[in-house]
Design an enzyme around this catalytic site. Structure first.
Site: not given
Ligand SMILES: O=P(O)(O)OC[C@H]1O[C@H](O)[C@H](O)[C@@H](O)[C@@H]1O
Length: 723
Positions: A545, A571, A676
């Site tokens: 990231e 191995h 996302k």
């Molecule tokens: O802590 P939150 O806001 O729920 O996000 C949880 C996670 O979401 C995604 O996986 C992001 O890539 C992470 O960087 C983050 O830590």
């Protein structure tokens, strides 16, 4: 499923026609019980009365008006005959029930009686309506034809639509393989559910200082950019990978080792970079660039907006040394949060804070990515064999994985502390996990708020939920700490403290390493592989990231636990690493202490199990090096909270410095956000499609219901007329 439920709801009986008062009395007499409100059957009768007094929309306000409008065509003599027959039948019905021993004074019997009576009345009214319609010339024939046509059309259409619906549902619920392609990469699940790792990048990537400089030169027009260093010997490209000749002369290699071994006695950490193919000249050339990177790091530590994309400071270094924080407000926040974590965990462990069912015995942590990987790694590395509270993780939205965790807890759910961790407070996977666990609590008759703890940014959705529902505790997550560097915040410290891990020592280890890496150029560890499973998962997120941006940085390999080095996996790894595509380097992590003092045991004279492990590690490293595979070796005396804190701090610094060297922002994640967003759009589209399909299906099913009703009433009327 939803369709079936809805269809069932719609198939409820039609409202009953009100009975005359005399008929109600007759019923009560037939039931043989008093009508007093407190009598055993009073409640049933009350319900019966309520139902009987309901006005039927089919009947209008008055008996006479109804007769005028609807009952035309039915002779009054016939009506009287039917009423007489009805009353006699009801009285007989009660007798029959009494004879077969049905307890009419039970609630069930009353309900059955009410529904049965309602059904009979409904059929009776319907038959009268149908008879009335039937008496209009031509209408019955037309209705028959229309009804038949609709029934045929509906049956075929409904069946076809149903299968289409199923098809579309399948289409929009992508298989795990499709998901892997569509959704952003996530670290694997520790909850026993489906897990997946990011697919290895395809492009060849820089993997040493020499390569780094090449990329840096091409990505930066800086005048002071160093010229690429030459490898130690003639290099040769090989099948998309790379092959570089490294120092093979044992004496010279030993000299390199002595020259390049870094050791920090207080932390008990050694880093050996002698098996990396860089030269002294190269480091000299890199010096100005390194100095710029360190200057940028100093600015970051002083509170500069190091993440300009999101306009944020980046302050994970302040967490272990609050004196570094740029103002007293932040310093105070860090210190009070740490105090409250220590106090809360102490109170939970001592039993001062308990669940309604007694002392807390377990933790269920719900979170994902940066809100899960650090706590998982630290737990695996440091939790004692019998911790005060055992920890489990839900870090995915896989229902089976969640069910598995809840099932494994069983009755222990009653004494489980649920820690919900989300910086943003709105991550869907975490929200889903919370909703599922809350349902499990409801099903078990437990009150979630008495056992729930939130770690999140103030005023986030999660924070508001926890506040409004009055959860047991809330701890802040700071805007200026990224999820992937949050292990030393409440995210990592609270679960660790509850497992009896010395979190102050972790902070000391990290602070010492911060101090050490603040100015020491030769402590920079460049892209690496790792051999501790959960450390590497944790670092995988940190690296991917932070650095997986302008170009694909390096190929990640699956990693093995140090303990696994002696088994079959090692191995296969040697085979692949030594003979396969060469686009990586390895980091070995070695732990000197096998077991706690006094527990050593020699399986052969003078030889412990750990000696084999050491031998395997050395042998693997030599075998790889013999075929020009470079490596870094990190050696720790012992896996202690201090060493773990130091390791985390070491790699956080390395990633930050590396990002500066290649001119990228390590602290934002546009790719993750895009993933996302795309996932959100797909889910929204899926919802829309399903809504439209369901509405279409419901509309048709409503129509079908009317037609079927019409047909059924027609049949009933024939049946009734027959009698
Ligand atoms: O802590 P939150 O806001 O729920 O996000 C949880 C996670 O979401 C995604 O996986 C992001 O890539 C992470 O960087 C983050 O830590």
């Amino acid at each position: 499923m939803a369709l079936a439920v809805r269809a069932r709801a719609r198939a409820r009986p039609l409202p009953p026609r009100p009975l005359a008062i005399s008929q109600q009395k007759q019923l009560k007499q037939g039931l043989g019980c008093a009508a007093g409100p407190r009598s055993p059957c009073g409640e049933g009768l009350g319900r019966l009365r309520a139902l009987l007094s309901e006005k039927s929309p089919w009947c209008g306000a008055g008996e006479a008006g109804r007769v005028d409008g609807v009952w035309r065509g039915v002779t009054s003599a016939r009506r009287r005959r039917r009423r007489r027959r009805g009353s006699a039948e009801r009285a007989g019905f009660v007798d029959v029930l009494n004879q077969i021993g049905v307890q009419l004074d039970s609630d069930k019997s009353y309900s059955a009686l009410v529904y049965g009576t309602s059904a009979v009345v409904a059929i009776w009214i319907s038959s009268i309506v149908v008879s009335a319609i039937d008496s209009v010339p031509l209408v019955p024939q037309v209705m028959e034809v229309v009804g038949l046509g609709f029934t045929i059309w509906f049956t075929s259409r409904y069946l076809i639509l149903k299968s289409c619906n199923a098809l579309v549902r399948r289409r929009w619920r992508p298989s795990p393989a499709r998901r892997r392609r569509r959704l952003p990469p996530r670290a694997g699940c520790g909850c026993g559910g489906t897990s997946y790792s990011a697919p290895p990048p395809r492009l060849r990537a820089p993997h040493s200082i020499a390569d780094l400089s090449r990329y840096s030169n091409s990505s930066s027009s800086s005048n002071s950019a160093p010229t690429p260093a030459q490898p130690l010997g003639p290099g040769a490209e090989n099948g998309g990978g790379r092959s570089r000749v490294v120092e093979k002369d044992p004496i010279k290699l030993w000299e390199r080792y002595v020259e390049w071994l870094y050791q920090h006695k207080e932390l008990g950490i050694f880093v050996d970079v002698s098996r990396m193919g860089f030269t002294e000249e190269f480091l000299q050339q890199m010096e100005p660039r390194m100095q710029r990177a360190f200057a940028a790091m100093r600015d970051l530590e002083k509170g500069a907006i190091a993440n300009p994309d999101e306009g944020r400071m980046v302050g994970h270094y302040w967490l272990r040394d609050p004196a570094l924080a740029p103002n007293s407000f932040l310093r105070n926040k860090i210190e009070t949060t740490l105090d409250s974590i220590l106090a809360f965990s102490q109170d939970v462990i001592s039993g001062k804070i308990q669940s309604p069912s007694g002392r807390f015995t377990s933790i269920l942590s719900i979170g994902i990515g940066g809100s899960a990987l650090g706590p998982q790694f630290v737990s695996e590395a440091l939790a004692p064999d019998n911790p005060p509270l055992k920890i489990r993780f839900i870090d995915n939205t896989d229902p089976a994985g969640i069910d598995h965790q809840v099932a494994q807890l069983g009755p222990e759910l009653a004494t489980t502390l649920v820690i919900v961790i989300s910086k943003s407070g709105g991550t869907p996977e975490t929200r889903n996990g919370l909703l599922e666990v809350q349902k499990a609590f409801r099903d078990a008759g437990l009150e979630f708020s008495k056992q729930g703890v939130a770690i999140t940014q103030e005023k986030s959705l999660l924070d508001n939920t926890a506040r409004i529902e009055g959860w047991l505790a809330r701890f802040p997550m700071f805007d200026w700490v990224g999820g992937r560097t949050s292990e030393m915040s409440a995210v990592g410290l609270l679960p660790a403290a509850l497992q009896g891990i010395d979190i102050k020592e972790m902070l000391v280890g990290a602070a010492l390493m911060d101090e050490e890496t603040r100015n020491t150029v030769d402590m920079v560890v460049l892209p690496y592989k790792d051999s501790l499973l959960l450390l590497s998962r944790y670092l995988q997120q940190l690296v991917m990231e932070s650095l997986g941006k302008e170009f694909v940085w390096m190929q990640w390999l699956s990693v093995v636990k140090l303990q696994d080095l002696m088994n079959i996996y090692e191995h296969s790894y040697i085979q692949q690493l030594r003979e396969g595509v060469h686009n990586f380097f390895v980091t070995f992590i070695e732990v000197l202490r096998d077991r706690p003092p006094g527990h050593d045991w020699e399986l052969e004279p003078g030889v412990t199990c750990g000696d084999y492990l050491f031998g395997m590690l050395q042998g693997t490293r030599s075998a790889l090096y013999a075929n020009d595979r470079e490596s870094i070796s990190v050696t720790v005396q012992e896996v202690t909270p201090r060493a773990v804190g130091a390791l985390i701090a070491l790699y956080e610094r390395a990633v930050g410095i590396y990002a500066s060297l290649v001119n990228i922002n390590a602290y934002h994640q546009p790719g993750v956000e895009a993933g996302k967003k795309a996932a959100g759009e797909v889910l929204a589209l899926q919802k829309r499609v399903l809504t439209i399909l369901n509405e279409a299906t419901y509309g048709i099913s409503d129509l079908c219901l009317v037609i079927i009703l019409y047909e059924a009433i027609g049949l009933c009327s024939i049946f009734v007329s027959y009698f």
